[in-house]
Scaffold this motif. Structure first.
Motif, PDB file in Angstrom:
ATOM      1  N   LEU A 147       0.828  -1.214   0.000  1.00 46.72           N
ATOM      2  CA  LEU A 147       0.000   0.000   0.000  1.00 46.72           C
ATOM      3  C   LEU A 147       0.861   1.263   0.000  1.00 46.72           C
ATOM      4  O   LEU A 147       0.558   2.233  -0.707  1.00 46.72           O
ATOM      5  N   VAL A 148       1.941   1.259   0.796  1.00 48.50           N
ATOM      6  CA  VAL A 148       2.838   2.423   0.837  1.00 48.50           C
ATOM      7  C   VAL A 148       3.524   2.607  -0.520  1.00 48.50           C
ATOM      8  O   VAL A 148       3.643   3.737  -1.028  1.00 48.50           O
ATOM      9  N   LEU A 149       3.977   1.494  -1.121  1.00 49.66           N
ATOM     10  CA  LEU A 149       4.590   1.571  -2.451  1.00 49.66           C
ATOM     11  C   LEU A 149       3.585   2.068  -3.482  1.00 49.66           C
ATOM     12  O   LEU A 149       3.926   2.848  -4.386  1.00 49.66           O
ATOM     13  N   LEU A 150       2.340   1.625  -3.336  1.00 53.47           N
ATOM     14  CA  LEU A 150       1.278   2.069  -4.246  1.00 53.47           C
ATOM     15  C   LEU A 150       1.067   3.583  -4.111  1.00 53.47           C
ATOM     16  O   LEU A 150       0.929   4.290  -5.121  1.00 53.47           O
TER      17      LEU A 150
ATOM     18  N   GLY B 166       1.878  10.037   2.935  1.00 53.67           N
ATOM     19  CA  GLY B 166       1.878  11.497   3.025  1.00 53.67           C
ATOM     20  C   GLY B 166       3.192  12.030   3.566  1.00 53.67           C
ATOM     21  O   GLY B 166       3.727  13.033   3.061  1.00 53.67           O
ATOM     22  N   ILE B 167       3.727  11.371   4.606  1.00 50.16           N
ATOM     23  CA  ILE B 167       5.024  11.779   5.159  1.00 50.16           C
ATOM     24  C   ILE B 167       6.116  11.654   4.096  1.00 50.16           C
ATOM     25  O   ILE B 167       6.963  12.549   3.928  1.00 50.16           O
ATOM     26  N   LEU B 168       6.085  10.546   3.360  1.00 51.85           N
ATOM     27  CA  LEU B 168       7.050  10.339   2.276  1.00 51.85           C
ATOM     28  C   LEU B 168       6.908  11.427   1.212  1.00 51.85           C
ATOM     29  O   LEU B 168       7.909  11.934   0.681  1.00 51.85           O
ATOM     30  N   MET B 169       5.674  11.816   0.934  1.00 48.13           N
ATOM     31  CA  MET B 169       5.419  12.843  -0.079  1.00 48.13           C
ATOM     32  C   MET B 169       5.956  14.205   0.376  1.00 48.13           C
ATOM     33  O   MET B 169       6.506  14.963  -0.434  1.00 48.13           O
ATOM     34  N   ILE B 170       5.806  14.529   1.667  1.00 50.16           N
ATOM     35  CA  ILE B 170       6.328  15.797   2.199  1.00 50.16           C
ATOM     36  C   ILE B 170       7.844  15.861   2.024  1.00 50.16           C
ATOM     37  O   ILE B 170       8.399  16.861   1.569  1.00 50.16           O
TER      38      ILE B 170
ATOM     39  N   ILE C 246      -3.084   3.917   7.889  1.00 51.23           N
ATOM     40  CA  ILE C 246      -1.642   3.931   8.173  1.00 51.23           C
ATOM     41  C   ILE C 246      -0.857   4.163   6.886  1.00 51.23           C
ATOM     42  O   ILE C 246       0.097   4.950   6.854  1.00 51.23           O
ATOM     43  N   ALA C 247      -1.262   3.481   5.800  1.00 48.10           N
ATOM     44  CA  ALA C 247      -0.578   3.630   4.511  1.00 48.10           C
ATOM     45  C   ALA C 247      -0.694   5.059   3.984  1.00 48.10           C
ATOM     46  O   ALA C 247       0.274   5.613   3.441  1.00 48.10           O
TER      47      ALA C 247
ATOM     48  N   VAL D 289     -12.883  -3.201   9.767  1.00 49.66           N
ATOM     49  CA  VAL D 289     -12.070  -2.375  10.678  1.00 49.66           C
ATOM     50  C   VAL D 289     -10.575  -2.507  10.391  1.00 49.66           C
ATOM     51  O   VAL D 289      -9.880  -1.492  10.229  1.00 49.66           O
ATOM     52  N   PRO D 290     -10.014  -3.729  10.306  1.00 51.69           N
ATOM     53  CA  PRO D 290      -8.582  -3.844   9.958  1.00 51.69           C
ATOM     54  C   PRO D 290      -8.258  -3.222   8.597  1.00 51.69           C
ATOM     55  O   PRO D 290      -7.179  -2.645   8.424  1.00 51.69           O
ATOM     56  N   GLN D 291      -9.170  -3.333   7.651  1.00 48.20           N
ATOM     57  CA  GLN D 291      -8.965  -2.747   6.332  1.00 48.20           C
ATOM     58  C   GLN D 291      -8.826  -1.226   6.433  1.00 48.20           C
ATOM     59  O   GLN D 291      -7.909  -0.632   5.847  1.00 48.20           O
ATOM     60  N   LEU D 292      -9.726  -0.597   7.196  1.00 46.96           N
ATOM     61  CA  LEU D 292      -9.668   0.857   7.377  1.00 46.96           C
ATOM     62  C   LEU D 292      -8.381   1.287   8.078  1.00 46.96           C
ATOM     63  O   LEU D 292      -7.735   2.260   7.676  1.00 46.96           O
TER      64      LEU D 292
END
Length: 277
Positions: free
Chosen positions: A16-19, A178-182, A172-173, A164-167
């Protein structure tokens, strides 16, 4: 909740983070170019606030899409049996089409300003007097436009999980992305600031991003022109075009340096010949 602490969930989170990173490249470029409209000392602040607000709104959008996905996909206006122009418009398609039109307008406007350098300098002075809120607003709005694809793709990747786990996993992703994008937005902006020649390349890539969004929005709206359906530009094609543009820019830059070096060498020889006479 036990699903969150399995090896499969950690792997899914990594995907998800890579996506978010891969699908966020075009968004990253827009943020870097748009933030230049703010005063130089405020540009990093504008990027961080803009992306920070967008992260919060992305999570809100995630909850909305999880609950109202069918309403975003259901058509609310349509035109059929027309040999020239047909469509079946939905909210998702309208948002993506609007984003594509705005980005193309932004890219064309900035390219035109570059060609009219004197007018551009005057315009920059006027814009930087009080445009921080406007820049932040457009960064947040366009971040949400770009986030549709990444959120829908993330929902597909986590469809096997409970609600719930999906959300939680997708939230988190989004935060990590977003942090990576900043971080990357600051680096991209600094690179463009130090290498102004690549600004033109960035604007033309942004123009292609707008065309890609238009094709995606046309596909979502089931748009037909003269009986031919609008098909979305694939990410593979998009990245291939970017690689070709970058290679052309590199080859052209080196060739131009070679021509300048040869010209300088000829001028030096000519000056030596004149001095000897």
């Amino acid at each position: 909740m036990e699903q969150l602490f399995t090896l499969d969930s950690l792997f899914t989170l990594l995907m998800l983070v890579l996506l978010q990173a891969v699908l966020g490249f075009d968004n990253l470029l827009y943020i870097s170019l748009e933030s230049k409209k703010a005063p130089a000392e405020k540009q990093s602040f504008v990027r961080r606030i803009g992306v920070g607000l967008a992260i919060v709104l992305r999570i809100v959008l995630l909850f909305a899409l999880m609950s109202l996905i069918q309403y975003f996909q259901n058509p609310f206006a349509s035109l059929r049996d027309n040999g020239i122009f047909e469509f079946e418009l939905n909210v998702h398609g309208l948002i993506v089409l609007g984003g594509g039109v705005f980005i193309i307008y932004t890219a064309v406007k900035e390219i035109w300003h570059m060609m009219m350098m004197n007018e551009h300098e005057v315009a920059q002075k006027d814009v930087r007097k009080g445009s921080i809120n406007t820049v932040i607003f457009w960064i947040v709005i366009m971040n949400l436009v770009f986030s549709f694809d990444s959120i829908l793709s993330a929902m597909a990747l986590t469809s096997h999980m409970e609600y719930v786990p999906q959300l939680i996993l997708m939230s988190i992703a989004i935060i990590l992305g977003g942090i990576l994008m900043i971080v990357l937005a600051d680096k991209v902006s600094n690179f463009l600031q130090k290498n102004r020649m690549y600004e033109v390349l960035g604007l033309f890539i942004l123009l292609i991003v707008g065309i890609m969004l238009l094709s995606e929005g046309g596909h979502l709206a089931h748009l037909y022109l003269f009986g031919n359906p609008i098909t979305p530009m694939s990410k593979t094609t998009f990245y291939f075009v970017i690689v070709v543009l970058v290679l052309i820019d590199i080859v052209q830059g080196r060739y131009q340096k070679k021509l300048l070096a040869e010209k300088q060498h000829r001028e030096e020889l000519l000056n030596k010949t004149k001095d000897s006479k």
